[in-house]
Motif scaffolding. Structure first.
Motif, PDB file in Angstrom:
ATOM      1  N   GLY A  86      51.060   6.793  10.895  1.00 33.26           N
ATOM      2  CA  GLY A  86      52.482   7.077  11.034  1.00 33.26           C
ATOM      3  C   GLY A  86      52.805   8.552  11.167  1.00 33.26           C
ATOM      4  O   GLY A  86      53.979   8.924  11.210  1.00 33.26           O
ATOM      5  N   GLY A  87      51.776   9.411  11.190  1.00 29.88           N
ATOM      6  CA  GLY A  87      52.002  10.835  11.395  1.00 29.88           C
ATOM      7  C   GLY A  87      52.111  11.666  10.136  1.00 29.88           C
ATOM      8  O   GLY A  87      52.463  12.856  10.198  1.00 29.88           O
ATOM      9  N   ILE A  88      51.804  11.090   8.973  1.00 25.76           N
ATOM     10  CA  ILE A  88      51.846  11.829   7.714  1.00 25.76           C
ATOM     11  C   ILE A  88      50.566  12.648   7.571  1.00 25.76           C
ATOM     12  O   ILE A  88      49.460  12.126   7.750  1.00 25.76           O
ATOM     13  CB  ILE A  88      51.998  10.859   6.523  1.00 25.76           C
ATOM     14  CG1 ILE A  88      53.330  10.109   6.628  1.00 25.76           C
ATOM     15  CG2 ILE A  88      51.893  11.595   5.190  1.00 25.76           C
ATOM     16  CD1 ILE A  88      53.486   8.976   5.630  1.00 25.76           C
ATOM     17  N   ASP A  89      50.696  13.940   7.256  1.00 21.04           N
ATOM     18  CA  ASP A  89      49.531  14.802   7.043  1.00 21.04           C
ATOM     19  C   ASP A  89      48.975  14.574   5.643  1.00 21.04           C
ATOM     20  O   ASP A  89      49.729  14.570   4.657  1.00 21.04           O
ATOM     21  CB  ASP A  89      49.910  16.274   7.202  1.00 21.04           C
ATOM     22  CG  ASP A  89      50.144  16.649   8.659  1.00 21.04           C
ATOM     23  OD1 ASP A  89      49.610  15.954   9.534  1.00 21.04           O
ATOM     24  OD2 ASP A  89      50.861  17.628   8.907  1.00 21.04           O
ATOM     25  N   VAL A  90      47.662  14.416   5.545  1.00 18.47           N
ATOM     26  CA  VAL A  90      47.017  14.104   4.264  1.00 18.47           C
ATOM     27  C   VAL A  90      45.805  15.007   4.055  1.00 18.47           C
ATOM     28  O   VAL A  90      45.018  15.227   4.992  1.00 18.47           O
ATOM     29  CB  VAL A  90      46.568  12.619   4.215  1.00 18.47           C
ATOM     30  CG1 VAL A  90      45.779  12.331   2.940  1.00 18.47           C
ATOM     31  CG2 VAL A  90      47.772  11.689   4.331  1.00 18.47           C
ATOM     32  N   MET A  91      45.659  15.513   2.828  1.00 21.43           N
ATOM     33  CA  MET A  91      44.429  16.199   2.440  1.00 21.43           C
ATOM     34  C   MET A  91      43.974  15.651   1.092  1.00 21.43           C
ATOM     35  O   MET A  91      44.757  15.558   0.146  1.00 21.43           O
ATOM     36  CB  MET A  91      44.635  17.708   2.344  1.00 21.43           C
ATOM     37  CG  MET A  91      43.372  18.474   1.936  1.00 21.43           C
ATOM     38  SD  MET A  91      41.910  18.115   2.964  1.00 21.43           S
ATOM     39  CE  MET A  91      42.389  18.859   4.513  1.00 21.43           C
ATOM     40  N   SER A  92      42.709  15.280   1.044  1.00 25.16           N
ATOM     41  CA  SER A  92      42.113  14.699  -0.150  1.00 25.16           C
ATOM     42  C   SER A  92      40.651  15.102  -0.207  1.00 25.16           C
ATOM     43  O   SER A  92      40.032  15.361   0.837  1.00 25.16           O
ATOM     44  CB  SER A  92      42.234  13.164  -0.111  1.00 25.16           C
ATOM     45  OG  SER A  92      41.468  12.550  -1.130  1.00 25.16           O
ATOM     46  N   ILE A  93      40.090  15.139  -1.400  1.00 23.50           N
ATOM     47  CA  ILE A  93      38.669  15.470  -1.528  1.00 23.50           C
ATOM     48  C   ILE A  93      37.812  14.448  -0.796  1.00 23.50           C
ATOM     49  O   ILE A  93      36.734  14.777  -0.278  1.00 23.50           O
ATOM     50  CB  ILE A  93      38.255  15.570  -3.023  1.00 23.50           C
ATOM     51  CG1 ILE A  93      36.891  16.255  -3.178  1.00 23.50           C
ATOM     52  CG2 ILE A  93      38.255  14.206  -3.685  1.00 23.50           C
ATOM     53  CD1 ILE A  93      36.886  17.706  -2.786  1.00 23.50           C
ATOM     54  N   ASN A  94      38.289  13.200  -0.709  1.00 27.72           N
ATOM     55  CA  ASN A  94      37.513  12.167  -0.012  1.00 27.72           C
ATOM     56  C   ASN A  94      37.412  12.435   1.482  1.00 27.72           C
ATOM     57  O   ASN A  94      36.539  11.882   2.154  1.00 27.72           O
ATOM     58  CB  ASN A  94      38.126  10.785  -0.251  1.00 27.72           C
ATOM     59  CG  ASN A  94      37.394  10.028  -1.348  1.00 27.72           C
ATOM     60  OD1 ASN A  94      36.643  10.619  -2.113  1.00 27.72           O
ATOM     61  ND2 ASN A  94      37.616   8.739  -1.431  1.00 27.72           N
ATOM     62  N   LEU A  95      38.291  13.270   2.003  1.00 23.36           N
ATOM     63  CA  LEU A  95      38.235  13.621   3.420  1.00 23.36           C
ATOM     64  C   LEU A  95      37.242  14.742   3.681  1.00 23.36           C
ATOM     65  O   LEU A  95      37.022  15.121   4.835  1.00 23.36           O
ATOM     66  CB  LEU A  95      39.625  14.037   3.917  1.00 23.36           C
ATOM     67  CG  LEU A  95      40.740  13.014   3.700  1.00 23.36           C
ATOM     68  CD1 LEU A  95      42.052  13.538   4.268  1.00 23.36           C
ATOM     69  CD2 LEU A  95      40.384  11.668   4.324  1.00 23.36           C
ATOM     70  N   LEU A  96      36.626  15.250   2.609  1.00 23.38           N
ATOM     71  CA  LEU A  96      35.643  16.323   2.730  1.00 23.38           C
ATOM     72  C   LEU A  96      34.249  15.902   2.280  1.00 23.38           C
ATOM     73  O   LEU A  96      33.276  16.595   2.552  1.00 23.38           O
ATOM     74  CB  LEU A  96      36.087  17.541   1.904  1.00 23.38           C
ATOM     75  CG  LEU A  96      37.443  18.161   2.282  1.00 23.38           C
ATOM     76  CD1 LEU A  96      37.830  19.231   1.271  1.00 23.38           C
ATOM     77  CD2 LEU A  96      37.407  18.727   3.689  1.00 23.38           C
ATOM     78  N   LEU A  97      34.144  14.765   1.578  1.00 25.24           N
ATOM     79  CA  LEU A  97      32.858  14.276   1.093  1.00 25.24           C
ATOM     80  C   LEU A  97      32.121  13.510   2.194  1.00 25.24           C
ATOM     81  O   LEU A  97      32.742  12.895   3.061  1.00 25.24           O
ATOM     82  CB  LEU A  97      33.057  13.353  -0.112  1.00 25.24           C
ATOM     83  CG  LEU A  97      33.720  13.960  -1.354  1.00 25.24           C
ATOM     84  CD1 LEU A  97      33.955  12.870  -2.401  1.00 25.24           C
ATOM     85  CD2 LEU A  97      32.866  15.080  -1.936  1.00 25.24           C
ATOM     86  N   ASP A  98      30.809  13.539   2.132  1.00 24.46           N
ATOM     87  CA  ASP A  98      30.016  12.770   3.099  1.00 24.46           C
ATOM     88  C   ASP A  98      30.267  11.276   2.951  1.00 24.46           C
ATOM     89  O   ASP A  98      30.373  10.543   3.945  1.00 24.46           O
ATOM     90  CB  ASP A  98      28.525  13.062   2.912  1.00 24.46           C
ATOM     91  CG  ASP A  98      28.151  14.475   3.343  1.00 24.46           C
ATOM     92  OD1 ASP A  98      28.862  15.032   4.191  1.00 24.46           O
ATOM     93  OD2 ASP A  98      27.160  15.012   2.815  1.00 24.46           O
ATOM     94  N   ASN A  99      30.363  10.814   1.692  1.00 23.56           N
ATOM     95  CA  ASN A  99      30.604   9.401   1.421  1.00 23.56           C
ATOM     96  C   ASN A  99      31.778   9.261   0.465  1.00 23.56           C
ATOM     97  O   ASN A  99      31.867   9.994  -0.532  1.00 23.56           O
ATOM     98  CB  ASN A  99      29.363   8.749   0.785  1.00 23.56           C
ATOM     99  CG  ASN A  99      28.148   8.841   1.693  1.00 23.56           C
ATOM    100  OD1 ASN A  99      28.133   8.308   2.790  1.00 23.56           O
ATOM    101  ND2 ASN A  99      27.111   9.549   1.223  1.00 23.56           N
ATOM    102  N   ASP A 100      32.654   8.313   0.760  1.00 20.37           N
ATOM    103  CA  ASP A 100      33.849   8.124  -0.061  1.00 20.37           C
ATOM    104  C   ASP A 100      33.523   7.796  -1.506  1.00 20.37           C
ATOM    105  O   ASP A 100      34.314   8.082  -2.412  1.00 20.37           O
ATOM    106  CB  ASP A 100      34.707   6.984   0.520  1.00 20.37           C
ATOM    107  CG  ASP A 100      35.363   7.392   1.823  1.00 20.37           C
ATOM    108  OD1 ASP A 100      35.309   8.578   2.175  1.00 20.37           O
ATOM    109  OD2 ASP A 100      35.933   6.496   2.494  1.00 20.37           O
TER     110      ASP A 100
END
Length: 276
Positions: A103-117
């Motif tokens: 829907g176009g919402i910007d998200v930043m999370s540590i899970n978006l930087l880890l190799d595996n969730d």
């Protein structure tokens, strides 16, 4: 050293009580543009804080505003799953780029930087708080009208860091009906008062179950107490979310943006009116 200070006062001769709290605010990335920052907090875990964060971000996005979410719950991130985000964030020569939801919402999370969730984050409190700060300073947030910070539960390192270093317009407290939780909610509200941060609203999740046949409402987890708490602290906006398996299913499927949330309409209208 005072909790409101980020240095050793004995070494510099300054008095913490005389310092301007705004001096501790951190500047966002030079290419960021963020109008309103709102923290979503809870006194304890498991009350649906990430759900409320996701629904509020979606509600404001549907109103035509640009929403963003910082997933500050570093050791228990759940925002990417709620939005069905599987790709990873990346960096260019200027900074980190958040991932957009469908829907176009910007998200930043540590899970978006880890190799595996499913990789655990085995960090101590100050390191976790530093990572949250970097989500603010190192990520390029473009033309954001409403940024929601999904906080870890309690009143520890990360909430203190966010309260002191981000220019919050206010907080939203999420709770559930149990009597014990109500006591813990008071702690979160009083922490905000001590930090001179407005409480914009209280959301009670799992407030009741509505029978699909007879439409009668049942208080599965006990009678609500948030109206009394809100009145005691002068909080105008109170929202009550029902127990609804369809909402839980949408979260599990990564389809939270497809959920309409009429229970949060008054709170969304209040944010629209008071934060712009």
């Amino acid at each position: 050293m005072s909790e409101n200070c980020n240095h050793d006062c004995s070494s510099c001769g300054e008095s913490c009580k005389d310092r301007d709290p705004k001096s501790m605010l951190q500047a966002p990335h030079e290419m960021s543009s963020i109008k309103n920052v709102i923290a979503v907090v809870s006194g304890k875990g498991g009350v649906g804080k990430s759900l409320v964060t996701s629904l509020l971000a979606s509600s404001m996005q549907k109103k035509g505003y640009h929403s963003a979410v910082i997933d500050a719950d570093i050791t228990g991130p759940s925002i990417p799953k709620a939005f069905g985000i599987h790709e990873k964030a990346y960096a260019n020569e200027m900074g980190l780029i958040p991932v957009k939801s469908r829907g176009g919402i910007d998200v930043m999370s540590i899970n978006l930087l880890l190799d595996n969730d499913t990789d655990p984050v085995l960090w101590r409190g100050p390191i976790i708080a530093g990572a949250v700060s970097q989500f603010w300073t190192d990520v390029i947030w473009e033309n954001v009208d409403y940024m929601f910070v999904d906080m870890p539960p309690g009143t520890g390192d990360v909430p203190l860091t966010v309260f002191q270093s981000l220019p919050l317009k206010g907080i939203i407290v999420v709770t559930s009906p149990q009597e014990l939780v109500s006591v813990i909610v008071e702690k979160a509200v009083k922490m905000a008062e001590m930090m001179n941060i407005p409480v914009l609203g209280i959301v009670e999740n799992m407030s009741y179950f509505e029978c699909p046949d007879c439409k009668s409402k049942h208080s599965i987890f006990g009678e609500s107490h948030i109206d009394e708490i809100a009145a005691r602290h002068g909080i105008a906006s109170v929202s009550k979310l029902p127990i609804d398996p369809a909402i839980a299913s949408a979260c599990d499927k990564g389809e939270i943006e497809a959920v309409d949330a009429p229970w949060l309409a008054e709170l969304s209208a209040s944010l629209e009116k008071n934060c712009n």
